[in-house]
Design a protein around this motif. Structure first.
Motif, PDB file in Angstrom:
ATOM      1  N   GLU A  35      -2.076   9.753  -2.551  1.00 58.70           N
ATOM      2  CA  GLU A  35      -3.429  10.331  -2.706  1.00 58.70           C
ATOM      3  C   GLU A  35      -4.466   9.378  -3.393  1.00 58.70           C
ATOM      4  O   GLU A  35      -4.122   9.205  -4.417  1.00 58.70           O
ATOM      5  N   VAL A  36      -5.523   9.189  -2.361  1.00 56.87           N
ATOM      6  CA  VAL A  36      -6.568   8.220  -2.911  1.00 56.87           C
ATOM      7  C   VAL A  36      -8.054   8.852  -2.583  1.00 56.87           C
ATOM      8  O   VAL A  36      -7.872   9.391  -1.513  1.00 56.87           O
ATOM      9  N   THR A  37      -8.803   8.980  -3.648  1.00 54.38           N
ATOM     10  CA  THR A  37     -10.170   9.204  -3.346  1.00 54.38           C
ATOM     11  C   THR A  37     -11.051   7.975  -3.435  1.00 54.38           C
ATOM     12  O   THR A  37     -11.094   7.185  -4.411  1.00 54.38           O
ATOM     13  N   LEU A  38     -11.484   7.485  -2.105  1.00 50.94           N
ATOM     14  CA  LEU A  38     -12.420   6.334  -2.021  1.00 50.94           C
ATOM     15  C   LEU A  38     -13.743   6.410  -2.438  1.00 50.94           C
ATOM     16  O   LEU A  38     -14.269   7.268  -1.828  1.00 50.94           O
ATOM     17  N   PRO A  39     -14.393   5.797  -3.084  1.00 49.85           N
ATOM     18  CA  PRO A  39     -15.580   5.846  -3.392  1.00 49.85           C
ATOM     19  C   PRO A  39     -16.426   5.218  -2.381  1.00 49.85           C
ATOM     20  O   PRO A  39     -15.838   4.708  -1.606  1.00 49.85           O
ATOM     21  N   PHE A  61      -6.343  -0.131   3.199  1.00 53.16           N
ATOM     22  CA  PHE A  61      -7.700   0.314   3.243  1.00 53.16           C
ATOM     23  C   PHE A  61      -8.767  -0.781   3.219  1.00 53.16           C
ATOM     24  O   PHE A  61     -10.067  -0.411   3.352  1.00 53.16           O
ATOM     25  N   GLY A  62      -8.168  -2.104   3.595  1.00 52.37           N
ATOM     26  CA  GLY A  62      -9.034  -2.969   3.761  1.00 52.37           C
ATOM     27  C   GLY A  62      -9.860  -3.494   2.509  1.00 52.37           C
ATOM     28  O   GLY A  62     -10.943  -3.924   2.613  1.00 52.37           O
ATOM     29  N   LEU A  63      -9.209  -3.318   1.296  1.00 50.15           N
ATOM     30  CA  LEU A  63      -9.961  -3.439   0.021  1.00 50.15           C
ATOM     31  C   LEU A  63      -9.663  -4.798  -0.719  1.00 50.15           C
ATOM     32  O   LEU A  63      -8.673  -5.091  -0.302  1.00 50.15           O
ATOM     33  N   SER A  64     -10.668  -5.339  -1.231  1.00 48.36           N
ATOM     34  CA  SER A  64     -10.183  -6.275  -2.136  1.00 48.36           C
ATOM     35  C   SER A  64      -9.328  -5.920  -3.166  1.00 48.36           C
ATOM     36  O   SER A  64      -9.219  -4.781  -3.496  1.00 48.36           O
ATOM     37  N   ARG A  65      -8.434  -6.795  -3.791  1.00 48.68           N
ATOM     38  CA  ARG A  65      -7.426  -6.560  -4.728  1.00 48.68           C
ATOM     39  C   ARG A  65      -8.364  -5.882  -6.292  1.00 48.68           C
ATOM     40  O   ARG A  65      -8.195  -4.917  -6.997  1.00 48.68           O
ATOM     41  N   VAL A 120       0.777  -1.083  -6.594  1.00 52.37           N
ATOM     42  CA  VAL A 120      -0.147   0.029  -6.295  1.00 52.37           C
ATOM     43  C   VAL A 120      -1.544  -0.767  -5.768  1.00 52.37           C
ATOM     44  O   VAL A 120      -1.980  -0.446  -4.629  1.00 52.37           O
ATOM     45  N   ASP A 121      -2.007  -2.062  -6.489  1.00 49.89           N
ATOM     46  CA  ASP A 121      -3.320  -2.420  -6.122  1.00 49.89           C
ATOM     47  C   ASP A 121      -3.204  -3.077  -4.748  1.00 49.89           C
ATOM     48  O   ASP A 121      -4.005  -3.165  -3.789  1.00 49.89           O
ATOM     49  N   ILE A 179     -10.431   1.419  -8.532  1.00 53.84           N
ATOM     50  CA  ILE A 179     -10.121   2.702  -8.146  1.00 53.84           C
ATOM     51  C   ILE A 179      -8.976   3.328  -8.938  1.00 53.84           C
ATOM     52  O   ILE A 179      -8.988   4.445  -9.205  1.00 53.84           O
ATOM     53  N   ILE A 180      -8.033   2.716  -8.805  1.00 54.33           N
ATOM     54  CA  ILE A 180      -6.918   2.958  -9.608  1.00 54.33           C
ATOM     55  C   ILE A 180      -7.477   3.282 -11.199  1.00 54.33           C
ATOM     56  O   ILE A 180      -6.813   4.316 -11.750  1.00 54.33           O
ATOM     57  N   ALA A 181      -8.101   2.490 -11.889  1.00 53.48           N
ATOM     58  CA  ALA A 181      -8.386   2.346 -13.369  1.00 53.48           C
ATOM     59  C   ALA A 181      -9.435   3.484 -13.462  1.00 53.48           C
ATOM     60  O   ALA A 181      -9.296   4.450 -14.529  1.00 53.48           O
ATOM     61  N   SER A 182      -9.978   4.127 -12.269  1.00 49.00           N
ATOM     62  CA  SER A 182     -10.819   5.378 -12.403  1.00 49.00           C
ATOM     63  C   SER A 182     -10.095   6.675 -12.330  1.00 49.00           C
ATOM     64  O   SER A 182     -10.564   7.941 -12.518  1.00 49.00           O
ATOM     65  N   GLY A 183      -8.867   6.482 -12.147  1.00 53.68           N
ATOM     66  CA  GLY A 183      -7.681   7.765 -12.056  1.00 53.68           C
ATOM     67  C   GLY A 183      -8.017   8.401 -10.779  1.00 53.68           C
ATOM     68  O   GLY A 183      -7.652   9.624 -10.520  1.00 53.68           O
ATOM     69  N   ASP A 184      -8.303   7.762  -9.685  1.00 55.75           N
ATOM     70  CA  ASP A 184      -8.439   8.083  -8.187  1.00 55.75           C
ATOM     71  C   ASP A 184      -7.449   8.072  -7.382  1.00 55.75           C
ATOM     72  O   ASP A 184      -7.364   8.205  -6.145  1.00 55.75           O
ATOM     73  N   VAL A 185      -6.019   7.906  -7.941  1.00 61.79           N
ATOM     74  CA  VAL A 185      -5.047   7.283  -7.237  1.00 61.79           C
ATOM     75  C   VAL A 185      -3.926   7.909  -7.882  1.00 61.79           C
ATOM     76  O   VAL A 185      -3.557   7.995  -8.996  1.00 61.79           O
ATOM     77  N   GLN A 186      -3.216   8.928  -6.882  1.00 63.29           N
ATOM     78  CA  GLN A 186      -1.960   9.329  -7.259  1.00 63.29           C
ATOM     79  C   GLN A 186      -0.690   9.092  -6.429  1.00 63.29           C
ATOM     80  O   GLN A 186      -0.854   8.881  -5.407  1.00 63.29           O
TER      81      GLN A 186
END
Length: 309
Positions: free
Chosen positions: A62-66, A26-30, A18-19, A36-43
């Motif tokens: 579903e992802v909520t990106l900060p 989304f062009g993020l670092s691992r 998932v990471d 983001i996953i640890a914060s519960g914002d990924v389903q």
């Protein structure tokens, strides 16, 4: 402001962690994806997941990106030990000391080459991201030696293309543990971020093509001094490739070096130095070449190794 995204997992990400999937989508670092996953914002298909879970093609993600973190800013202040090797209207070549990053990054609070130049009245090109204006290539914070920074916009553009097209001479010296066999060779192995998300890099199937040529300068009893020519310029490339050969740079504990050897030689970082940098000058079109002597800590370690042999 947070950004909510919903989409089906593409076929090309079938079976990815998932990471890793978030990072690619989304062009993020691992590391940032893992946070983001640890914060519960990924389903995935309506259930929360851990970073090591695997995604299935077609699953509903579903992802909520900060909000993205504010870009770090270079603090203009002189950098002790950083000297100017060459300067003209278009470029400045510095001899970068230990413990200095090329430009500010999230989490780095130490000195930077850009901050050091600005702090001593030098100008740099305004092209590129705000935090790394003028930067056309980088050295690790604890790798010393020659580094060029663009001052004019034309120099920035032309040097970026030259580095991208592998038209730059980049020579390093590295003291590695043991004796590579053969004493001269090429490492052609792709590099990408280590799956652990620890900030390390590794030889990874499907990573970015990475080519390192090496030749022996001198073999000692327990170590070998190598001359290294980089064909590509990946992050940590020499360190990763030497570690993959089972001959890590002396002092490079991140990549498997023996800490007892480092302590005996008084090293607190990898024995790796950018000795030579050559390129076609961006405005005069003449080939120029710059060199950098070993700093005191590397020279002292080399003297000890030589005396023991």
């Amino acid at each position: 402001m947070s950004d909510h995204r919903s989409l089906h997992v593409p076929d090309g990400l079938e079976g990815e962690r998932v990471d890793a999937a978030l990072a690619r989508l989304f062009g993020l670092s691992r590391g940032r994806a893992a946070d983001i996953i640890a914060s519960g914002d990924v389903q995935v298909d309506g259930r929360q997941v851990s970073k090591s879970d695997r995604v299935t093609a077609g699953a509903w993600l579903e992802v909520t990106l900060p909000p993205p973190p504010a870009a770090p800013v270079a603090i203009p202040e002189p950098v002790p030990g950083m000297s100017i090797v060459h300067e003209d209207d278009d470029i400045v070549v510095v001899n970068k000391p230990i413990g200095v990053a090329a430009h500010p990054t999230t989490g780095w609070t130490g000195p930077t080459v850009i901050g050091g130049l600005l702090g001593t009245g030098h100008t740099v090109a305004t092209s590129g991201a705000a935090e790394r204006q003028g930067i056309v290539h980088r050295l690790d914070a604890n790798t010393t030696g020659c580094m060029v920074v663009a001052k004019s916009e034309i120099a920035y553009s032309r040097l970026k293309h030259a580095f991208h097209d592998r038209e730059i001479t980049k020579r390093y010296h590295a003291l590695v543990q043991g004796h590579p066999d053969p004493f001269r060779g090429t490492v052609d192995a792709p590099i990408d971020r280590h799956p652990s998300g620890s900030g390390k890099f590794a030889v990874i199937m499907g990573g970015k093509p990475s080519i390192t040529h090496y030749d022996t300068i001198e073999a000692f009893r327990a170590a070998t001094l190598l001359d290294i020519n980089l064909e590509t310029g990946r992050t940590h490339q020499i360190r990763v490739h030497m570690s993959a050969l089972k001959h890590p740079c002396v002092g490079d504990m991140m990549y498997g070096a023996d800490p007892t050897i480092a302590a005996r030689l008084g090293l607190t970082r990898q024995w790796l130095h950018a000795v030579k940098l050559g390129f076609v000058h961006p405005t005069t079109d003449e080939y120029v070449e710059f060199t950098s002597p070993y700093p005191d800590d590397l020279q002292k370690a080399l003297d000890i190794v030589g005396a023991e042999s």
